[in-house]
Design an enzyme around this catalytic site. Structure first.
Site, PDB file in Angstrom:
ATOM      1  N   GLU A  77      -5.523  -8.601   0.908  1.00  0.00           N
ATOM      2  CA  GLU A  77      -6.078  -8.273   2.231  1.00  0.00           C
ATOM      3  C   GLU A  77      -7.553  -7.962   2.081  1.00  0.00           C
ATOM      4  O   GLU A  77      -7.952  -7.273   1.132  1.00  0.00           O
ATOM      5  CB  GLU A  77      -5.445  -7.000   2.829  1.00  0.00           C
ATOM      6  CG  GLU A  77      -4.079  -7.138   3.405  1.00  0.00           C
ATOM      7  CD  GLU A  77      -3.602  -5.848   4.070  1.00  0.00           C
ATOM      8  OE1 GLU A  77      -4.433  -5.024   4.497  1.00  0.00           O
ATOM      9  OE2 GLU A  77      -2.370  -5.667   4.145  1.00  0.00           O
ATOM     10  N   GLU A 111       0.804  -1.237   0.000  1.00  0.00           N
ATOM     11  CA  GLU A 111       0.000   0.000   0.000  1.00  0.00           C
ATOM     12  C   GLU A 111       0.832   1.280   0.000  1.00  0.00           C
ATOM     13  O   GLU A 111       0.798   2.065   0.970  1.00  0.00           O
ATOM     14  CB  GLU A 111      -0.955  -0.002   1.201  1.00  0.00           C
ATOM     15  CG  GLU A 111      -1.953  -1.137   1.174  1.00  0.00           C
ATOM     16  CD  GLU A 111      -3.105  -0.958   2.163  1.00  0.00           C
ATOM     17  OE1 GLU A 111      -3.013  -0.084   3.036  1.00  0.00           O
ATOM     18  OE2 GLU A 111      -4.095  -1.685   2.042  1.00  0.00           O
TER      19      GLU A 111
HETATM   20  C1  NOJ Z   1      -3.967  -2.263   5.294  1.00  0.00           C
HETATM   21  C2  NOJ Z   1      -2.600  -2.503   5.835  1.00  0.00           C
HETATM   22  O1  NOJ Z   1      -1.794  -3.164   4.920  1.00  0.00           O
HETATM   23  C3  NOJ Z   1      -2.601  -3.206   7.172  1.00  0.00           C
HETATM   24  O2  NOJ Z   1      -1.349  -3.014   7.739  1.00  0.00           O
HETATM   25  C4  NOJ Z   1      -3.733  -2.694   8.024  1.00  0.00           C
HETATM   26  O3  NOJ Z   1      -3.681  -3.197   9.323  1.00  0.00           O
HETATM   27  C5  NOJ Z   1      -5.047  -3.082   7.374  1.00  0.00           C
HETATM   28  N1  NOJ Z   1      -5.103  -2.532   6.037  1.00  0.00           N
HETATM   29  C6  NOJ Z   1      -6.291  -2.636   8.131  1.00  0.00           C
HETATM   30  O4  NOJ Z   1      -6.324  -1.268   8.222  1.00  0.00           O
END
Ligand code: NOJ
Length: 450
Positions: free
Chosen positions: A362, A174
């Site tokens: 994710e 991200e």
């Molecule tokens: C994106 C991130 O990669 C991760 O580190 C984070 O905990 C989750 N989303 C939830 O916000």
């Protein structure tokens, strides 16, 4: 109400090569922040400052995964999850970011990888999940162009060390979040603000992703190489031209900024004119080095956002209508529960013919779980996961490319600026005792994937 496993489509509805997994990240779980020669990262420093993270929380101990990885990999096994995505803490293996290697750090990730392999779990390694070594931040971090060569050195070390055991590599997690929240808004480490930090960080991160991927390819031509992007499904607040244009600007920032240069399409300057400022950092020859032919792209979606035109907001001219104000179901992150968003994002990313494979790297939700009689009946998370997986299946059945789904996340953990209050795990953690308890959602996943 959540579905019974009998009523839910079986995993056979997906093709046999579909990758089911669970994702975690070093700083959010490992703890052991200064153990065995590890150097500090920007998150160690950021969390030590007052007022940066809710309740003054930090990752010094977190889930103590550094010491408890055997127990936690056993949980992955118990949940029948075949793929485990984790990240390497850069300053654990290179305490100063470059130069001297920390043998204890190197040994640790060998043990973790070996533990996965011994349990028949396939490791997927993220090289960078936001925890830059503090020594490098002192020299400007992502605003310093040298970060490209620093990241190349770190990549080379990881691939030469672990490349014989690990096939799947995710270069970066991200980028728009760590550069946006960390270098523009000051909400994440290292807490810098403003365009003069954000713009160079963007270009150096993009260059570093492509450069790192090339190094992996060079050292391990057969490796499966990807990188991951956050994305949000965006809709206009009103059916007005100016709100639709606002959506286009936000889309350029949140969903297109990194993927497009990496696919060889350049930065989305037309829709987001402020990106013209990148020119200052783009040197001769950069454009040829900005793209890479990835084996897969990972997308991470949690929600949708409703956007309205707003000239009061500098640079972007748009604002979000908060989910809380829209009277819609929300999670502990105050994100709207809107499962169709994931389907829409799969569709949006399918429009890039350059993407060979698309994985959901994710997806998940935080809710305030309560332990009762030794159980955690997390019906909202269970329903969220089922509804999202159904939307992934819908996309697949309509012929869209989607090749995997990784749940965020294994255990409750440190949720960056939000600290420990949002609980995203399939497994509950009592942070006083470090006791792990599989939630109903975890038991369901385990049955679904059995
Ligand atoms: C994106 C991130 O990669 C991760 O580190 C984070 O905990 C989750 N989303 C939830 O916000």
């Amino acid at each position: 109400m959540p579905l019974n496993p009998e009523e839910f489509p079986s995993k056979e509805a997906f093709d046999p090569h579909f990758k089911w997994g669970v994702s975690v990240a070093a700083y959010q779980i490992e703890g052991a922040h200064d153990a065995d020669g590890k150097g500090p990262s920007i998150w160690d420093v950021f969390t030590s400052k007052r007022g940066k993270v809710l309740n003054g929380d930090h990752g010094n101990i977190a889930c103590d995964f550094y010491h408890r990885y055997t127990e936690d990999i056993a949980l992955v096994k118990k949940l029948n999850i075949p793929n485990f995505r984790f990240s390497i803490s850069w300053s654990r293996i290179l305490p100063k970011g470059t130069g001297e290697v920390n043998p204890a750090g190197i040994a640790y990730y060998h043990q973790l990888i070996d533990e996965c392999l011994a349990k028949g779990i396939t490791p997927w390694i993220t090289l960078y999940h936001w925890d830059l070594p503090q020594e490098l931040e002192k020299q400007g971090g992502w605003t310093n162009r040298k970060v490209i060569t620093w990241f190349e050195e770190f990549t080379r070390l990881c691939i030469t060390t672990y490349g014989d055991k690990v096939h799947n590599w995710i270069v970066m997690n991200e980028p728009v979040v760590f550069t946006g929240a960390g270098y523009f808004l000051g909400l994440h480490a290292p807490g810098r603000r403003g365009m003069s930090n954000f713009l160079p960080a963007i270009h150096h991160a993009t260059m570093a992703i492509a450069a790192s991927a090339r190094i992996i390819r060079q050292i391990k031509p057969e490796a499966n190489i990807g990188t991951t992007f956050s994305c949000s499904y965006l809709e206009p607040y009103r059916n007005l031209e100016r709100d639709r244009k606002a959506v286009a600007r936000v889309n350029a920032l949140l969903n297109r900024l990194y993927i497009e240069p990496l696919l060889g399409l350049g930065y989305p300057v037309k829709e987001l004119p402020v990106l013209k400022g990148l020119q200052k950092y783009i040197l001769a020859g950069d454009l040829e080095q900005l793209s890479f032919n990835f084996d897969f792209i990972g997308i991470q979606n949690y929600t949708r956002e409703i956007i309205k035109n707003s000239w009061l907001t500098p640079y972007i001219g748009a604002s979000l209508i908060k989910a809380e104000k829209r009277k819609v179901p929300i999670t502990s992150m105050k994100w709207e529960v809107y499962p169709e968003a994931i389907y829409q994002m799969i569709k949006q990313f399918n429009a890039y013919p350059q993407i060979k494979k698309l994985l959901i790297t994710e997806n998940g939700a935080a809710f305030p779980d309560v332990k009762k009689d030794g159980h955690i009946h997390d019906t909202e998370r269970l329903k969220y996961l089922q509804d999202n997986i159904k939307q992934v299946l819908r996309a697949k059945e309509e012929g869209y490319k989607v090749d995997g789904y990784f749940v965020w996340t294994l255990t409750d953990n440190f949720e960056w600026a939000e600290g420990y209050h949002p609980r995203f795990g399939l497994v509950h953690i009592d942070f006083e005792t470090q006791e792990r308890t599989i939630k109903d959602s975890g038991w369901w996943i385990s049955k679904f994937l059995s």
